[in-house]
Design a protein around this motif. Structure first.
Motif, short mmCIF file in Angstrom:
data_model
loop_
_atom_site.label_atom_id
_atom_site.label_comp_id
_atom_site.label_asym_id
_atom_site.label_seq_id
_atom_site.Cartn_x
_atom_site.Cartn_y
_atom_site.Cartn_z
N GLN A 5 0.83 -1.19 0.00
CA GLN A 5 0.00 0.00 0.00
C GLN A 5 0.87 1.24 0.00
OE1 GLN A 5 -3.12 -0.22 2.78
NE2 GLN A 5 -3.87 1.82 2.40
N ARG A 6 0.49 2.21 -0.81
CA ARG A 6 1.23 3.46 -0.86
C ARG A 6 1.06 4.21 0.45
NH1 ARG A 6 1.97 5.18 -6.64
NH2 ARG A 6 1.90 7.30 -5.90
N ARG A 7 2.05 5.03 0.79
CA ARG A 7 2.01 5.83 2.02
C ARG A 7 1.67 7.26 1.68
NH1 ARG A 7 7.89 4.46 4.13
NH2 ARG A 7 8.10 6.32 2.91
N CYS A 8 1.12 7.96 2.66
CA CYS A 8 0.81 9.37 2.49
C CYS A 8 1.83 10.20 3.24
CB CYS A 8 -0.58 9.69 3.01
SG CYS A 8 -1.89 9.03 1.96
N VAL A 9 2.31 11.28 2.60
CA VAL A 9 3.24 12.20 3.23
C VAL A 9 2.70 13.62 3.10
CG1 VAL A 9 5.28 10.76 2.83
CG2 VAL A 9 4.65 12.47 1.14
N SER A 10 3.06 14.43 4.07
CA SER A 10 2.74 15.85 4.05
C SER A 10 4.00 16.60 3.64
CB SER A 10 2.28 16.30 5.43
OG SER A 10 2.12 17.70 5.46
N MET A 53 1.06 20.12 0.70
CA MET A 53 0.52 19.08 -0.16
C MET A 53 0.49 17.75 0.61
SD MET A 53 2.88 20.02 -3.49
CE MET A 53 2.54 18.51 -4.32
N VAL A 54 -0.50 16.93 0.33
CA VAL A 54 -0.52 15.56 0.79
C VAL A 54 -0.35 14.70 -0.46
CG1 VAL A 54 -1.85 13.69 1.86
CG2 VAL A 54 -1.93 16.00 2.82
N LEU A 55 0.72 13.89 -0.46
CA LEU A 55 1.04 13.04 -1.60
C LEU A 55 0.97 11.58 -1.21
CD1 LEU A 55 4.24 14.88 -2.90
CD2 LEU A 55 1.90 15.13 -3.75
N GLU A 56 0.59 10.73 -2.15
CA GLU A 56 0.70 9.28 -1.99
C GLU A 56 2.00 8.88 -2.68
OE1 GLU A 56 -2.63 7.20 -3.56
OE2 GLU A 56 -3.92 7.76 -1.89
N VAL A 57 2.88 8.22 -1.95
CA VAL A 57 4.20 7.85 -2.48
C VAL A 57 4.40 6.35 -2.39
CG1 VAL A 57 5.18 10.10 -1.88
CG2 VAL A 57 5.39 8.20 -0.27
N GLN A 58 5.38 5.85 -3.12
CA GLN A 58 5.72 4.45 -3.11
C GLN A 58 6.17 4.04 -1.70
OE1 GLN A 58 6.93 6.77 -5.15
NE2 GLN A 58 6.35 6.18 -7.21
N PRO A 59 5.91 2.79 -1.32
CA PRO A 59 6.31 2.32 0.01
C PRO A 59 7.81 2.44 0.27
CG PRO A 59 4.81 0.76 -1.02
CD PRO A 59 5.16 1.78 -2.06
N SER A 60 8.61 2.38 -0.78
CA SER A 60 10.07 2.43 -0.60
C SER A 60 10.63 3.85 -0.54
CB SER A 60 10.75 1.69 -1.76
OG SER A 60 10.41 2.32 -2.99
N ALA A 61 9.81 4.88 -0.76
CA ALA A 61 10.29 6.27 -0.76
C ALA A 61 10.77 6.67 0.63
CB ALA A 61 9.17 7.21 -1.21
N LEU A 84 2.33 10.87 7.13
CA LEU A 84 1.08 10.99 7.86
C LEU A 84 0.59 9.61 8.22
CD1 LEU A 84 -0.84 13.59 5.66
CD2 LEU A 84 0.12 13.98 7.93
N ALA A 85 0.03 9.47 9.39
CA ALA A 85 -0.62 8.22 9.76
C ALA A 85 -1.78 8.00 8.80
CB ALA A 85 -1.11 8.28 11.20
N ARG A 86 -2.03 6.77 8.42
CA ARG A 86 -3.06 6.46 7.42
C ARG A 86 -4.41 7.07 7.79
NH1 ARG A 86 -3.54 5.77 2.38
NH2 ARG A 86 -1.57 4.68 2.40
N GLU A 87 -4.77 7.07 9.06
CA GLU A 87 -6.08 7.60 9.46
C GLU A 87 -6.17 9.12 9.32
OE1 GLU A 87 -3.58 7.00 13.20
OE2 GLU A 87 -4.08 5.82 11.45
N ASP A 88 -5.03 9.81 9.27
CA ASP A 88 -5.03 11.27 9.12
C ASP A 88 -4.97 11.72 7.68
OD1 ASP A 88 -5.12 11.65 11.85
OD2 ASP A 88 -2.94 11.73 12.04
N ASN A 101 -0.16 13.49 14.36
CA ASN A 101 0.43 12.16 14.20
C ASN A 101 1.46 12.07 13.09
OD1 ASN A 101 -1.22 11.20 16.27
ND2 ASN A 101 -2.89 10.82 14.85
N GLU A 102 2.31 13.06 12.95
CA GLU A 102 3.38 13.02 11.96
C GLU A 102 4.58 12.27 12.51
OE1 GLU A 102 4.74 17.02 11.43
OE2 GLU A 102 3.24 17.34 9.90
N ARG A 103 5.34 11.69 11.60
CA ARG A 103 6.63 11.16 11.98
C ARG A 103 7.54 11.26 10.76
NH1 ARG A 103 3.65 6.55 10.92
NH2 ARG A 103 4.76 4.89 9.85
N MET A 104 8.82 11.39 11.00
CA MET A 104 9.77 11.47 9.91
C MET A 104 9.84 10.12 9.22
SD MET A 104 10.72 14.55 9.84
CE MET A 104 12.00 14.45 8.62
#
Length: 106
Positions: A5-10, A53-61, A84-88, A101-104
């Motif tokens: 599953q792709r991850r979301c980043v801020s 921006m909120v982006l969906e990125v590859q799991p390996s990014a 971003l945590a998936r729920e956010d 709920n951010e984390r690097m």
């Protein structure tokens, strides 16, 4: 085998040229194959703009790679990427100045 599953980043970027800054970020996000979930821009007291921006990125990014890819333009004077945590990720306020709920990224 189930696809990852792709991850979301801020992404929070600072620019003095709002048109050049936002266009370059959005075009790069598309060119690198990222999904665009949200985007907003606000004006700071000093006249610079903050693009979120909120982006969906590859799991390996990873954070360093994303930062390098998106901050290579002269119009972007500052850039910060956090996962971003998936729920956010789907919240309308996920691009707020202080996402919860951010984390690097690793």
């Amino acid at each position: 085998m189930q696809p990852q599953q792709r991850r979301c980043v801020s992404v929070t970027a600072t620019t003095s040229d709002p048109f050049d800054g936002i266009v370059r970020l959005v075009l790069d996000a598309g060119r690198f194959g990222f999904g665009l979930d949200q985007v907003s821009m606000t004006t700071q007291a000093d006249g610079n703009r903050t693009i979120r921006m909120v982006l969906e990125v590859q799991p390996s990014a990873d954070c360093a790679d994303l930062t390098e890819r998106l901050s290579r333009h002269a119009a972007i004077t500052g850039l910060h990427v956090v996962e971003l945590a998936r729920e956010d990720a789907g919240r309308p306020d996920a691009v707020s100045p202080e996402p919860a709920n951010e984390r690097m990224l690793p």
